[in-house]
Design an enzyme around this catalytic site. Sequence first.
Site, PDB file in Angstrom:
ATOM      1  N   HIS A 156      -3.650  -5.313   0.538  1.00 20.00           N
ATOM      2  CA  HIS A 156      -3.022  -5.640   1.831  1.00 20.00           C
ATOM      3  C   HIS A 156      -2.949  -7.141   2.089  1.00 20.00           C
ATOM      4  O   HIS A 156      -3.887  -7.711   2.667  1.00 20.00           O
ATOM      5  CB  HIS A 156      -3.819  -4.980   2.954  1.00 20.00           C
ATOM      6  CG  HIS A 156      -3.635  -3.508   3.052  1.00 20.00           C
ATOM      7  ND1 HIS A 156      -2.711  -2.918   3.885  1.00 20.00           N
ATOM      8  CD2 HIS A 156      -4.239  -2.498   2.385  1.00 20.00           C
ATOM      9  CE1 HIS A 156      -2.766  -1.601   3.743  1.00 20.00           C
ATOM     10  NE2 HIS A 156      -3.695  -1.321   2.844  1.00 20.00           N
ATOM     11  N   CYS A 196       0.831  -1.203   0.000  1.00 15.28           N
ATOM     12  CA  CYS A 196       0.000   0.000   0.000  1.00 15.28           C
ATOM     13  C   CYS A 196       0.871   1.261   0.000  1.00 15.28           C
ATOM     14  O   CYS A 196       1.487   1.571  -1.002  1.00 15.28           O
ATOM     15  CB  CYS A 196      -0.993  -0.028   1.158  1.00 15.28           C
ATOM     16  SG  CYS A 196      -2.295   1.196   0.955  1.00 15.28           S
ATOM     17  N   GLU A 220      -1.311  -8.639   4.348  1.00 13.88           N
ATOM     18  CA  GLU A 220      -1.305  -8.919   5.795  1.00 13.88           C
ATOM     19  C   GLU A 220      -2.734  -8.937   6.357  1.00 13.88           C
ATOM     20  O   GLU A 220      -2.945  -9.435   7.465  1.00 13.88           O
ATOM     21  CB  GLU A 220      -0.423  -7.890   6.534  1.00 13.88           C
ATOM     22  CG  GLU A 220      -1.048  -6.538   6.822  1.00 13.88           C
ATOM     23  CD  GLU A 220      -1.106  -5.603   5.618  1.00 13.88           C
ATOM     24  OE1 GLU A 220      -0.849  -6.045   4.483  1.00 13.88           O
ATOM     25  OE2 GLU A 220      -1.435  -4.412   5.816  1.00 13.88           O
TER      26      GLU A 220
END
Lengths: 274, 183
Positions: free
Chosen positions: A221, A90, A223
């Site tokens: 993202h 990001c 994660e």
Amino acid sequence: MYSDKIAVIQFPGSNCEYETQRAIAHYGLACDIVRWNTAADTLRQYGGFVLPGGFSYQDRIRSGAIAARLPILEVLFEANEAGKPILGICNGCQILCETGLVPQSQDHYSHSIEVALTHNEILGQRVGFKCEWTYVKVARPEQSLFTRYFEANEAIPIPINHGEGRFVLSENAAQMLNHVALFQYCDSQAQSTAASNPNGTTANIAGLANRRGNVFAIMPHPERAAFIKQIPDWLQSNWAQTKSTRLTAGETNGPWEKLFVAMRDHVLEAKVPA
Amino acid sequence: MTTITAFSTLINQDLACVSAREAITHILNYPRLRQLKRYTQWEFTFGNLTLPEAESAVTTIFTKTFFLINPNKENYALRLPANLPKSSGPQIAISVRPKSPVNWSAMCTKIKSKTSIEVSSIASSTVWVMDLNPGELSEEALREELTERVILAGSVKQGILVNPVSEQFEWLETRATGTYAVA
């Protein structure tokens, strides 16, 4: 002297460093959160770097523009030369694009900026900040250490959270598209169409690697889809359909396990010189 | 057709400007920049309004809709930017806009539904006004130096204000000529 630790770099305005650290650690790699002004000698001891999401310097001028010019980036340039893994997520992706670390169309890193990340815009109309679940698929997974465990044309669910996520490519960068690993937005059937492009990005690009494959910049993202519990039940994905079974069986790993495991294996096996 | 040019800027400290100046002077090590100010330049085109009517329409759009600026936080001025840096040195201004034009038609529709004002087109760009200490440099040499060291971010080592992959810039006439129209 080798290091098997990853540094997650915390810039002023980063806000995803802790969840990124948790995902990396869950997949077996030691990981520290280090500040942007940490001494270069300390940073050089790490075996890889992750630039997390957030709003470094409040996106002043352009997202990533100021962070990309900080002295800490010199350490990343050295790490790139040494072949260490560098992942930008990001805002980290925006910073890597502002440094020219992706896609590096020249044989040697020239510091030239070849890719811009600009406002989400479909057919010239600004579509504002996007916060939603999308799917991506990988093209040429073998071209990057981060994507080598994925299969091409597999629709992988992942959330996006950005206002400036539309890739615009220079001529040099456009010529690299068929030579580097890419993540491209697609639908749940792995079809990349205009309808599956959430922000008007060129060629549905969600992320791209450098030509050597050790640097990867990705706008969505990973994660936030690293654990099965993070996958919403309503997604049209095998991951959502099997979520409760997996959770009952005690499974925790999510669809982006392969990315973090690939980074871990590279750091542990290749043992990049520190 | 009547076209109105307006400039808006933050009332309080513009932190983007502070950071840009810091980056230019301390990271890119460019010594000539004394002050930097940032404005948004707006261009409104109206199909069937006289000049005074068009100016009044722009005032209404700015103060009543909150679509384009927040008048609690931003000042606006017609024709010339407000609160320009006070300096005896030359001021050079550039206007930065995306290479692919933004389509404002949905905004024009929103403005019409809220105020009944019919705007034919809107365009916006970011204006950076640089207050400089030119030393012995001519204006042409100064512009050349600015392009290379401050404006065009061709490389991470040089320039920051414009990303040449997605943005373009134009010089605006300097303050001495009394206008900030495109040079």
